[in-house]
Design a protein around this motif. Structure first.
Motif, PDB file in Angstrom:
ATOM      1  N   ALA A   1      71.508  75.436  65.496  1.00 15.80           N
ATOM      2  CA  ALA A   1      70.274  76.148  65.831  1.00 15.80           C
ATOM      3  C   ALA A   1      69.821  77.022  64.668  1.00 15.80           C
ATOM      4  CB  ALA A   1      70.487  76.990  67.082  1.00 15.80           C
ATOM      5  N   ILE A   2      70.770  77.659  63.998  1.00 18.52           N
ATOM      6  CA  ILE A   2      70.413  78.507  62.854  1.00 18.52           C
ATOM      7  C   ILE A   2      69.869  77.658  61.705  1.00 18.52           C
ATOM      8  CG2 ILE A   2      71.373  80.033  61.084  1.00 18.52           C
ATOM      9  CD1 ILE A   2      73.221  81.149  63.283  1.00 18.52           C
ATOM     10  N   VAL A   3      70.536  76.538  61.431  1.00 17.73           N
ATOM     11  CA  VAL A   3      70.049  75.649  60.367  1.00 17.73           C
ATOM     12  C   VAL A   3      68.680  75.085  60.737  1.00 17.73           C
ATOM     13  CG1 VAL A   3      70.484  73.447  59.199  1.00 17.73           C
ATOM     14  CG2 VAL A   3      72.339  75.098  59.485  1.00 17.73           C
ATOM     15  N   GLY A   4      68.495  74.705  61.989  1.00 14.34           N
ATOM     16  CA  GLY A   4      67.199  74.214  62.439  1.00 14.34           C
ATOM     17  C   GLY A   4      66.108  75.271  62.313  1.00 14.34           C
ATOM     18  N   PHE A   5      66.446  76.518  62.622  1.00 14.28           N
ATOM     19  CA  PHE A   5      65.484  77.614  62.466  1.00 14.28           C
ATOM     20  C   PHE A   5      65.070  77.773  61.004  1.00 14.28           C
ATOM     21  CE2 PHE A   5      64.831  82.069  61.302  1.00 14.28           C
ATOM     22  CZ  PHE A   5      63.689  82.347  62.039  1.00 14.28           C
TER      23      PHE A   5
END
Length: 100
Positions: free
Chosen positions: A43-47
């Motif tokens: 989720a952090i990488v996607g953000f």
């Protein structure tokens, strides 16, 4: 000192009875802790990727969607049980089972 002066009793140590239970962190058990860490990292990488490509609002949407999907997947899988395996449904005919 224990063991001296004719005392042949073995030393006593405290027993930890929870050692055979699965690891648990905030209600998430065993292997699903790793799944949660992967979902949070993804989720952090996607953000970060969505923020760089489209802006903050798109990044926030990707973050919330990834965390929601990860949490739902973990909760559904964990509800089946920690050691759940694929259960095949249907009729299976083993033709050579008695011949061996």
């Amino acid at each position: 000192m224990p063991g001296m002066h004719g005392d042949t009793r073995p030393l006593e140590y405290p027993m930890f009875k929870g050692l055979q239970r699965p690891l648990e962190f905030m209600g998430i058990q065993g292997r699903y802790i790793y799944w949660a860490a992967g979902a949070i990292g993804g989720a952090i990488v996607g953000f970060i990727v969505a923020y760089c490509l489209s802006g903050f609002f798109a990044g926030l949407i990707v973050l919330v969607a990834a965390l929601g999907c990860g949490a739902a997947l973990i909760l559904l899988k964990q509800r089946k049980g920690l050691h759940s395996k694929k259960n095949d449904k249907g009729v299976f005919v083993y033709a050579r089972s008695k011949g061996l």
